[in-house]
Design an enzyme around this catalytic site. Structure first.
Site, PDB file in Angstrom:
ATOM      1  N   GLN A 198       0.840  -1.200   0.000  1.00 22.40           N
ATOM      2  CA  GLN A 198       0.000   0.000   0.000  1.00 22.40           C
ATOM      3  C   GLN A 198       0.876   1.251   0.000  1.00 22.40           C
ATOM      4  OE1 GLN A 198      -3.285  -0.046   2.721  1.00 22.40           O
ATOM      5  NE2 GLN A 198      -3.785   2.070   2.309  1.00 22.40           N
ATOM      6  N   PHE A 199       1.162   1.759  -1.200  1.00 26.90           N
ATOM      7  CA  PHE A 199       2.037   2.924  -1.326  1.00 26.90           C
ATOM      8  C   PHE A 199       1.443   4.163  -0.674  1.00 26.90           C
ATOM      9  CE2 PHE A 199      -0.747   3.724  -4.877  1.00 26.90           C
ATOM     10  CZ  PHE A 199      -0.768   5.106  -5.019  1.00 26.90           C
ATOM     11  N   THR A 200       0.123   4.206  -0.490  1.00 27.23           N
ATOM     12  CA  THR A 200      -0.505   5.403   0.072  1.00 27.23           C
ATOM     13  C   THR A 200      -0.114   5.645   1.522  1.00 27.23           C
ATOM     14  OG1 THR A 200      -2.531   4.210   0.643  1.00 27.23           O
ATOM     15  CG2 THR A 200      -2.456   5.304  -1.521  1.00 27.23           C
TER      16      THR A 200
END
Length: 149
Positions: free
Chosen positions: A78-80
């Site tokens: 999850q890059f966010t």
């Protein structure tokens, strides 16, 4: 490297209406890889998560790890988690690692969980995923490999 760790009764990941990863009792880990993260960051978080004592013992104290209770891990990229919301209304993701680097370190993280003896399921990297989490407790922790000391 950042992780959101949730103790769960169950969790699953669906891509294009197909369940690609699921677990029962254990941990769902949302993992973000940042610029400058290394294999050592992946090892640190995988080892830390493997040994976190966040499951109840016989006296209802958080004293057992996912390994101790025979639980599984669902690891989802999850890059966010590296979204910076300090300016404006649209998050900046400039601190997130590029996809090629992030994929490699995500895979190192997953392999380290497996080598620690954990049954580990995953989502699909760089895919739109529907994640179902049935949090137990709720118990949710934030970990950052850059804040280990």
């Amino acid at each position: 490297m950042r992780a959101v760790v949730q103790r769960v009764l169950r969790g699953s990941v669906t891509v294009d209406n197909e369940i690609v990863g699921q677990i029962g009792h254990g941990l769902v880990v949302l993992l973000g890889v940042g610029c400058g993260d290394t294999v050592e960051d992946a090892y640190y978080l995988a080892d830390k998560i493997s040994q976190l004592r966040i499951f109840d013992d016989q006296e209802c104290k958080l004293n057992l790890s996912v390994q101790d209770v025979g639980g599984s891990v669902l690891a989802i990229s999850q890059f966010t988690l590296f979204g910076d919301c300090r300016k404006g209304r649209r998050p900046s993701y400039s601190e997130a690692a590029r996809p090629e680097e992030a994929r490699e370190l995500y895979e190192v993280f997953v392999q380290r969980l497996v080598s620690n003896g954990l049954t580990t399921a995953t989502g699909r990297f760089q895919e739109h995923m529907v994640v179902e989490i049935i949090n137990d407790g709720p118990v949710t922790l934030l970990l950052d490999s850059r804040k280990q000391f």
